[in-house]
Design a protein around this motif. Structure first.
Motif, PDB file in Angstrom:
ATOM      1  N   UNK A 270       0.835  -1.203   0.000  1.00  0.00           N
ATOM      2  CA  UNK A 270       0.000   0.000   0.000  1.00  0.00           C
ATOM      3  C   UNK A 270       0.869   1.252   0.000  1.00  0.00           C
ATOM      4  N   UNK A 271       0.684   2.108  -1.014  1.00  0.00           N
ATOM      5  CA  UNK A 271       1.548   3.279  -1.182  1.00  0.00           C
ATOM      6  C   UNK A 271       1.390   4.285  -0.049  1.00  0.00           C
ATOM      7  N   UNK A 272       0.148   4.503   0.400  1.00  0.00           N
ATOM      8  CA  UNK A 272      -0.090   5.467   1.473  1.00  0.00           C
ATOM      9  C   UNK A 272       0.563   4.998   2.770  1.00  0.00           C
ATOM     10  N   UNK A 273       0.371   3.724   3.103  1.00  0.00           N
ATOM     11  CA  UNK A 273       0.974   3.166   4.314  1.00  0.00           C
ATOM     12  C   UNK A 273       2.495   3.199   4.223  1.00  0.00           C
ATOM     13  N   UNK A 274       3.009   2.891   3.034  1.00  0.00           N
ATOM     14  CA  UNK A 274       4.456   2.908   2.822  1.00  0.00           C
ATOM     15  C   UNK A 274       5.033   4.305   3.064  1.00  0.00           C
ATOM     16  N   UNK A 275       4.369   5.322   2.548  1.00  0.00           N
ATOM     17  CA  UNK A 275       4.842   6.700   2.700  1.00  0.00           C
ATOM     18  C   UNK A 275       4.821   7.137   4.160  1.00  0.00           C
ATOM     19  N   UNK A 276       3.703   6.859   4.845  1.00  0.00           N
ATOM     20  CA  UNK A 276       3.562   7.253   6.248  1.00  0.00           C
ATOM     21  C   UNK A 276       4.618   6.569   7.119  1.00  0.00           C
ATOM     22  N   UNK A 277       4.786   5.270   6.923  1.00  0.00           N
ATOM     23  CA  UNK A 277       5.756   4.524   7.713  1.00  0.00           C
ATOM     24  C   UNK A 277       7.184   5.030   7.482  1.00  0.00           C
ATOM     25  N   UNK A 278       7.536   5.291   6.237  1.00  0.00           N
ATOM     26  CA  UNK A 278       8.877   5.787   5.928  1.00  0.00           C
ATOM     27  C   UNK A 278       9.141   7.129   6.606  1.00  0.00           C
ATOM     28  N   UNK A 279       8.148   8.004   6.626  1.00  0.00           N
ATOM     29  CA  UNK A 279       8.293   9.297   7.292  1.00  0.00           C
ATOM     30  C   UNK A 279       8.459   9.120   8.798  1.00  0.00           C
ATOM     31  N   UNK A 280       7.692   8.202   9.373  1.00  0.00           N
ATOM     32  CA  UNK A 280       7.794   7.936  10.815  1.00  0.00           C
ATOM     33  C   UNK A 280       9.161   7.380  11.158  1.00  0.00           C
TER      34      UNK A 280
END
Length: 220
Positions: A154-164
């Motif tokens: 999931x692209x949205x989950x991937x982006x959020x996790x990477x930022x965290x």
């Protein structure tokens, strides 16, 4: 052939660049270069203050980068990856963390930089450069970024996790400076070392596993 050469460049060249940057930074620190002194003083003046709320945050959050905590987190991650049969990722995680932290111990004793003489807000032992908290957190959370990119669909989950994941080493490095146990140049050196080992580890993961796996899938 050209594609293979290009993918090797995509992983090896960044690793080489960060190794060179780290080597230059370590030489500047070891030689007590005036630029490093000015950099440290400027950053300390910007970061450090007597705000009780920030003091409480810094002295608490910095524990997330302790060697014991990072070690436990790494072991748990390796076990989870192994149980999920992601053996290459487990080896990548363990090998990269061992390499980064082992080398950090060597370079600490080679340079033997003393910690800041001001009163420390948290307990700290050993030499100052590079910051072990910064090396450990940059490497571990960098590994989590790589694993997130590789395993999360999931692209949205991937982006959020990477930022965290990216926020953790930055905040841990900040707390080490704020707590007066490291110079800013120690933290930068730790980040450069951690990222360099992360990229080296990823190069091995890519070339010895991901590339061969992709080649096998193309056969079917």
């Amino acid at each position: 052939m050209n594609k293979t050469i290009q993918t090797k460049r995509d992983t090896i060249i960044p690793a080489t660049i960060f190794l060179i940057l780290y080597a230059i930074w370590a030489i500047l620190v070891a030689s007590e270069n005036q630029f490093i002194h000015n950099f440290d003083q400027t950053m300390i003046n910007i970061i450090c203050n007597n705000n009780p709320i920030i003091i409480k945050f810094a002295t608490t959050f910095t524990n997330l980068g302790n060697t014991n905590v990072i070690t436990i987190e790494t072991i748990i991650l390796v076990i989870v990856l192994a149980l999920s049969k992601r053996f290459a990722c487990a080896v990548f995680t363990a090998g990269t963390m061992i390499g980064a932290n082992g080398y950090n111990w060597i370079i600490k004793h080679a340079i033997a930089r003393q910690r800041p003489l001001t009163e420390h807000l948290v307990a700290a032992h050993g030499y100052s450069f590079p910051s072990g908290h910064s090396v450990g957190s940059a490497t571990l959370f960098g590994i989590l970024i790589v694993l997130t990119i590789l395993l999360i669909k999931n692209k949205a989950a991937k982006t959020v996790l990477c930022l965290v994941w990216a926020c953790f080493p930055i905040l841990i490095g900040y707390t080490r400076i704020f707590s007066h146990v490291h110079y800013p140049s120690d933290v930068i050196g730790g980040f450069l070392e951690g990222i360099a080992f992360l990229l080296i580890g990823y190069s091995f993961l890519y070339h010895y596993y991901l590339e061969s796996q992709r080649a096998q899938s193309n056969l079917y």
